[in-house]
Design a protein around this motif. Structure first.
Motif, mmCIF file in Angstrom:
data_model
loop_
_atom_site.group_PDB
_atom_site.id
_atom_site.type_symbol
_atom_site.label_atom_id
_atom_site.label_comp_id
_atom_site.label_asym_id
_atom_site.label_seq_id
_atom_site.Cartn_x
_atom_site.Cartn_y
_atom_site.Cartn_z
ATOM 1 N N TRP A 10 0.862 -1.196 0.000
ATOM 2 C CA TRP A 10 0.000 0.000 0.000
ATOM 3 C C TRP A 10 0.892 1.237 0.000
ATOM 4 C CZ3 TRP A 10 -3.114 1.615 4.977
ATOM 5 C CH2 TRP A 10 -3.995 2.654 4.669
ATOM 6 N N GLN B 188 -1.408 0.179 -9.204
ATOM 7 C CA GLN B 188 -2.351 -0.908 -8.991
ATOM 8 C C GLN B 188 -2.381 -1.929 -10.119
ATOM 9 O OE1 GLN B 188 -5.410 1.553 -6.077
ATOM 10 N NE2 GLN B 188 -6.219 0.691 -7.938
ATOM 11 N N ALA C 269 -1.721 -1.202 -3.553
ATOM 12 C CA ALA C 269 -2.867 -0.299 -3.501
ATOM 13 C C ALA C 269 -2.380 1.145 -3.475
ATOM 14 C CB ALA C 269 -3.710 -0.592 -2.264
ATOM 15 N N ALA D 64 -7.790 2.559 -4.701
ATOM 16 C CA ALA D 64 -8.216 1.705 -3.588
ATOM 17 C C ALA D 64 -8.564 2.498 -2.342
ATOM 18 C CB ALA D 64 -7.124 0.688 -3.271
#
Length: 734
Positions: free
Chosen positions: A130, A170, A181, A226
């Motif tokens: 992330w 992504q 993400a 996301a």
């Protein structure tokens, strides 16, 4: 990544099934992000993961440590829920690309997508899943340190480049091992912080929010980003992390965003510092009711939500929705099936392919601002002695720029190194630092620099600001060249040699006095790992400058905010009405000065306009051609132009489409970017470039803050920058 790829019913069903098995304590644990411990796992962190109190860990990038964190979560907690591992992967990981503002100068979605894809792959190899990027705040204030992290001043350009970055991070499938993400930040208005100061406040009308600030975020949401991150700043009296209108009314209900929202670092706790709440309990209540799903690092949720639920000021159904959104992303990433990272299955970080991509991005990002008497490109076959001077000319670290926690300066190639390689045994590079750092005021190194210049036929001065002078909490009230750099430049210019100024900086600098003195200026931003190689190729003609400014350069700080898409005002200044204070007669009548909208002590124009950038080629734009003088909703308008290259250089040109709505129910900007295209124009050739103008492209948010299009007259330009070209007129007929 398409919207449908991310939001699939199967992952949602799995998230809801898991939610049904969770205790309240485990649910609340999914709302918490903990800070990593630099390669160490303390008993405190271990115990919290085992108890299901940790949903995410930020800033841990050792794959073996991340795997152990995941093992504890998966094997030692009751439900075995894997962790989100967050990291600020902003413009590269081990391989560092130009700062985002520099990447925006490429005006190239493919380049930005590729850079994000490589960054995602390198970060994922260490267990990161992330990133807190892209930052798509619109800003018109170069004093703000985080302008370096932005994609510039224009919502149309920023939206498209931000979407490209989301797609790069992504990929086409979040479950791909190389995908991570993305997080659109900072929602919203952070780039308008008063005085260009971080963590400050912004007063922005809803109309301005919808027409200028929101479009990049809306496009990111539509692209399937996301997550979103809240802004640190106070927006119109309600800081973003407690702003229900922003997070729930606009983002979720109006735009239909289904991902989750994370606060910025301790920004929920900061609600009481702003004065919006009395204590952390109130802060947790406001943030939860606003729809902020995860709290970054601070513990307001963990310590207060149980009591808030008991009191009925936070609803159990809202907590369930927050947890479901977080679990959903973990399922979408495939973490339940593959929580661990095998670094050996990833490409080597900073491999040759990654480094070449970083070099090409840097080449496209550099902007040629001046080239008098065709000083550039330097012919290294005929020029035997070249001086390379300046505190940033041979500094591997500083060229990387801000926010490069994982960048490895050992891979950096500096301008001095690259120029030595460029001339080889056929010439001599005379290098001198001149100043110890960009902030140094001592002139102890001047004499060495002067001697290097005296031995040379041309001088390359690499000046600017160190990376620490831009980025978060690195705002400046004075954006001149810091230290004694201007004094050093004066000494070199006085020698009478041709001088090329290369600027490395995290923002536009007020360098009007310096650009007047030198023969050529190449603005390189902070160009990343391969910046030196890119600059050397450009200076020596082995690559062609093609970058265009994504932000306006002011002549003086007092002009800020200065941007190309300002509105007309009731009494716009013209060259004829402008009067400089030095030209005002003594005891002139109060009303004798034209009564126009300008400052008396600086010309009203920018130093360099948005979209500006030169080439070594000589490009000529023909008259804009319209397919019709009128258009309707069912009949888009085609506008085109011929571009002729009358030089011996092949080049890339970034062709820009601007419109102006002449009369509308709310006043409109004097120009708005509505299209751009990078085209290749060979020497002694001509290309035709066309754009389609649709009714939707002419839409805006009107007096009632709903999106509308109105019939009327419009101007259209196809030009090389926002200050060039002749317009043509057309009408939209309803």
């Amino acid at each position: 990544m398409s919207h449908n790829t991310y939001y699939d019913k199967h992952a949602l069903a799995r998230a809801k099934d898991l939610l049904a098995d969770m205790t309240l304590s485990e649910k609340l644990g999914q709302l918490n992000q903990f800070s990593g411990e630099d390669g160490h796992i303390s008993d405190h962190l271990r115990a919290n993961i085992q108890s299901g109190n940790v949903s995410s860990v930020i800033n841990e990038v050792d794959a073996s440590v991340v795997n152990e964190l995941q093992r504890i979560a998966v094997e030692e907690s009751r439900l075995g829920i894997p962790l989100l591992i967050g990291r600020d992967v902003i413009h590269g990981f081990t391989t560092v690309f130009p700062i985002p503002l520099g990447q925006a100068a490429t005006w190239c979605e493919q380049t930005i997508e590729q850079g994000a894809r490589i960054a995602a792959c390198e970060a994922a190899s260490q267990g990161v899943n992330w990133t807190f990027a892209p930052m798509i705040d619109i800003t018109r204030d170069p004093r703000w340190g985080r302008i370096a992290e932005s994609l510039g001043e224009d919502p149309f350009l920023c939206a498209r480049l931000g979407r490209a970055m989301v797609t790069g991070f992504q990929g086409t499938d979040l479950q791909d091992a190389t995908s991570i993400a993305a997080c659109a930040k900072h929602f919203a208005g952070y780039g308008y912080s008063e005085s260009g100061r971080d963590y400050h406040f912004a007063n922005i009308s809803e109309n301005e929010l919808r027409n200028t600030v929101f479009p990049p975020f809306k496009m990111a949401a539509d692209a399937g980003v996301a997550t979103f991150m809240t802004s640190f700043s106070d927006l119109n009296g309600v800081p973003a992390s407690g702003n229900k209108w922003l997070m729930d009314d606009v983002l979720r209900k109006e735009w239909g965003f289904k991902g989750f929202i994370v606060s910025d670092w301790a920004s929920i706790e900061d609600l009481s510092v702003h004065g919006l709440t009395e204590n952390n309990a109130q802060s947790a209540q406001l943030a939860a009711n606003a729809g902020v799903d995860m709290e970054m690092v601070s513990r307001c949720y963990a310590q207060n939500i149980p009591a808030l639920l008991e009191a009925g000021t936070v609803r159990h159904s809202d907590i369930d929705a927050m947890v479901t959104r977080i679990l959903y992303l973990k399922f979408a990433l495939g973490l339940f099936e593959n929580p661990y990272t095998d670094s050996s299955k990833f490409p080597e970080r900073a491999n040759l392919e990654h480094l070449e991509a970083a070099k090409q991005a840097a080449i496209k990002s550099c902007v040629l601002l001046k080239n008098d008497a065709h000083v550039l490109p330097i012919n290294t076959r005929l020029t035997n002695h070249i001086a390379v001077i300046g505190p940033l000319a041979d500094d591997k670290y500083e060229q990387l720029g801000t926010w490069i926690f994982d960048g490895d300066e050992r891979y950096s190639i500096t301008c001095a190194e690259a120029m030595r390689a460029k001339v080889g045994n056929n010439g001599h590079i005379h290098y001198a630092k001149g100043l110890d750092t960009s902030r140094t005021f001592s002139n102890e190194g001047f004499q060495e620099a002067i001697e290097a210049a005296q031995q040379s036929e041309v001088v390359i001065m690499v000046l600017g600001e160190e990376s620490i002078l831009s980025g978060e909490a690195h705002c400046r009230s004075n954006i001149d060249l810091p230290g004694a750099q201007s004094d050093l430049l004066d000494e070199i210019v006085a020698l009478g040699k041709p001088v090329v100024l290369v600027v490395m900086a995290g923002r536009p600098l007020t360098i009007g006095a310096e650009t007047d003195k030198v023969d050529a200026v190449l603005y390189a931003w902070h160009p990343g790992t391969m910046g030196g190689s890119a600059i050397a190729d450009l200076l020596c003609g082995d690559a062609m400058p093609s970058g265009k400014l994504p932000v306006t350069f002011p002549r003086a700080v007092g002009q800020i905010p200065l941007y190309y898409s300002q509105k007309m005002s009731g009494r716009p200044v013209t060259q004829e009405s402008f009067v400089h204070q030095n030209d005002i007669p003594i005891r002139a009548a109060q009303t004798s000065l034209g009564m126009a909208s300008n400052h008396l002590d600086v010309h009203f124009s920018p130093l360099y306009p948005f979209g500006f950038g030169l080439s070594y080629a000589n490009l000529q734009y023909s008259e804009v051609m319209l397919s019709s003088q009128q258009m309707s909703a069912h009949e888009p308008l085609n506008v085109s132009v011929d571009i002729s290259n009358e030089s011996d250089f092949d080049t890339d040109e970034i062709v820009q489409l601007y419109i102006r709505d002449l009369v509308a129910s709310t006043t409109r900007p004097i120009k708005e970017l509505k299209g751009f295209r990078r085209v290749h124009v060979k020497a002694k050739s001509k290309v035709n470039v066309s754009f389609e103008i649709t009714e939707d492209l002419l839409g805006f948010y009107g007096q009632h803050n709903t999106r509308i299009t109105e019939a009327g007259k419009f101007y259209v330009w196809i030009a090389t920058d926002s200050a060039s070209g002749e317009y043509k007129e057309f009408s939209l007929v309803k």
